[in-house]
Design an enzyme around this catalytic site. Structure first.
Site, PDB file in Angstrom:
ATOM      1  N   GLU A 187       0.835  -1.209   0.000  1.00 27.99           N
ATOM      2  CA  GLU A 187       0.000   0.000   0.000  1.00 27.99           C
ATOM      3  C   GLU A 187       0.872   1.263   0.000  1.00 27.99           C
ATOM      4  OE1 GLU A 187      -3.420   0.494   0.137  1.00 27.99           O
ATOM      5  OE2 GLU A 187      -3.733  -1.618  -0.289  1.00 27.99           O
ATOM      6  N   HIS A 244      -2.765  -7.961   9.834  1.00 25.01           N
ATOM      7  CA  HIS A 244      -3.337  -8.299   8.529  1.00 25.01           C
ATOM      8  C   HIS A 244      -2.454  -9.282   7.787  1.00 25.01           C
ATOM      9  CE1 HIS A 244      -4.487  -7.871   4.294  1.00 25.01           C
ATOM     10  NE2 HIS A 244      -5.673  -7.512   4.745  1.00 25.01           N
ATOM     11  N   GLU A 275      -3.634 -13.085   6.785  1.00 24.07           N
ATOM     12  CA  GLU A 275      -3.356 -13.481   5.411  1.00 24.07           C
ATOM     13  C   GLU A 275      -1.901 -13.839   5.135  1.00 24.07           C
ATOM     14  OE1 GLU A 275      -4.943 -10.607   2.742  1.00 24.07           O
ATOM     15  OE2 GLU A 275      -6.990 -10.814   3.472  1.00 24.07           O
ATOM     16  N   VAL A 303      -7.417   0.273  12.500  1.00 16.55           N
ATOM     17  CA  VAL A 303      -8.862   0.286  12.718  1.00 16.55           C
ATOM     18  C   VAL A 303      -9.333  -1.075  13.210  1.00 16.55           C
ATOM     19  CG1 VAL A 303      -9.160   1.997  10.898  1.00 16.55           C
ATOM     20  CG2 VAL A 303      -9.432  -0.418  10.351  1.00 16.55           C
ATOM     21  N   HIS A 307     -11.924  -7.271   9.474  1.00 16.81           N
ATOM     22  CA  HIS A 307     -11.065  -8.367   9.958  1.00 16.81           C
ATOM     23  C   HIS A 307     -11.212  -8.563  11.467  1.00 16.81           C
ATOM     24  CE1 HIS A 307      -9.111  -9.371   6.264  1.00 16.81           C
ATOM     25  NE2 HIS A 307      -8.641  -8.148   6.075  1.00 16.81           N
TER      26      HIS A 307
END
Length: 360
Positions: A187, A244, A275, A303, A307
């Site tokens: 990202e 994540h 993941e 946040v 998930h």
């Protein structure tokens, strides 16, 4: 492609016979030429009819696929039977009249309205208070989240291109981009690449670092999250954080965090990812190796979105909560994003300060 070959073959045959007729034509040759001409014409017409029919079928299939996709999307939204909070309480920060100095806060985003306001919104508010000479604006990297919030709540959040275009149109000269991402991963790389496309629109563009960049950052984050969860640290509780995960090499931040936990004496603190690695199985094995009765689950994400609410705290069989409960542990889920932690927000503010200082 096959139809084109059939037509080409028929036309070729026709031309050969036509050439034979022209070289030594007889009545028989003329008859053959006429017959071949009719055959070629019929073949082409047949192939064109077949091609048109297939194109029509493909068009219908494409339209049906799009319709099914839209129906599935609508069904998913209809099945969203949980309340994520009042979207109107969140400042989307996509106003114009920016001025010459902008601090663009870039986040992945979340459709959970309350969490968005309490995490991303809180980071933005702190940055606004720290840098009054800069107009703080928001940009999300996830267009899926942007589209979902707009459909459901009628609220439009800028994506990166929209945010950068807005800054350029407003005549911003000094652009500071502060990501709320945990690491220099995929990202972050995409943000840098997109910003490069707008470099000529601004006099200066600088980037603040993600949360986990320097060794000092790691130490500060560990202190922040262990202080925040010390009420659960009773010697019988395993405190597990869910990250994540990414296929990017930056995924190593999770194993580094685990090593630093151990080095700091936090032997009952564990980190896994949704993941990537470490996996839930890896975390489970570490927890089983200890004598724990209770497991506390909390997201290692800015946040507490999808998930955290589903993969971590959901009631489905494959959630982290269910997995630990099935092993006989008492499970406590803390739905609190890192952005709610004041000490974490201070790290982002310090990173933005360093970026601003580099302008001079």
């Amino acid at each position: 492609m096959k139809r084109s070959k059939h037509i080409l073959a028929a036309v070729t045959a026709f031309l050969i016979l036509s050439a034979m007729t022209a070289c030594g034509g007889t009545n028989g040759s003329e008859s053959i030429s006429e017959t071949t001409s009719e055959t070629v014409s019929e073949t082409i017409q047949s192939e064109e009819t077949e091609q048109t029919a297939e194109q029509s079928e493909e068009t219908v299939q494409s339209e049906e696929t799009e319709e099914i996709s839209e129906q599935e999307e609508a069904t998913e939204e209809d099945e969203e039977n949980y309340d994520t909070g009042d979207a109107s309480l969140d400042n989307v920060r996509n106003q114009d009249d920016i001025g010459e100095n902008e601090l663009l806060v870039v986040s992945f985003g979340t459709s959970y309205n309350d969490s968005r306001r309490l995490t991303v919104g809180a980071i933005e508010n702190d940055l606004e208070a720290a840098f009054p000479d800069y107009s703080v604006r928001r940009g999300f990297t996830s267009n899926i989240i942007i589209d979902h919030v707009q459909r459901r709540d009628g609220v439009l959040i800028d994506d990166i291109d929209a945010a950068l275009t807005r800054a350029a149109d407003n005549g911003v000269k000094n652009l500071v981009i502060q990501p709320t991402h945990l690491m220099n991963g995929i990202e972050y790389d995409e943000i840098v690449e997109k910003a490069a496309n707008y470099s000529d629109a601004f006099e200066k563009v600088v980037f603040g670092e993600p949360l986990l960049t320097s060794d000092e950052d790691f130490d500060r984050v560990i202190k922040a999250i262990t202080d925040d969860t010390k009420e659960y640290d009773d010697g019988e509780t395993a405190i597990c954080f869910m990250g994540h995960g990414t296929e990017h090499s930056a995924n190593g931040v999770y194993s580094k965090m685990q090593e630093l936990f151990a080095a700091g004496g936090y032997n009952n603190y564990f980190i896994g990812t949704v993941e990537a690695s470490p996996t839930l199985d890896d975390v489970m094995a570490l927890v089983k190796a200890g004598n724990y009765k209770r497991v506390v689950l909390q997201p290692l994400m800015v946040v507490a979105g999808d998930h955290a609410n589903n993969d971590m705290a959901g009631d489905e069989e494959d959630s982290w909560k269910s997995a630990f409960e099935n092993e006989g542990y008492e499970v406590v889920c803390v739905l609190k994003g890192l952005g709610e932690n004041e000490e974490i927000r201070k790290i982002y503010t310090d990173h933005a300060q360093a970026a601003i200082d580099s302008l001079s």
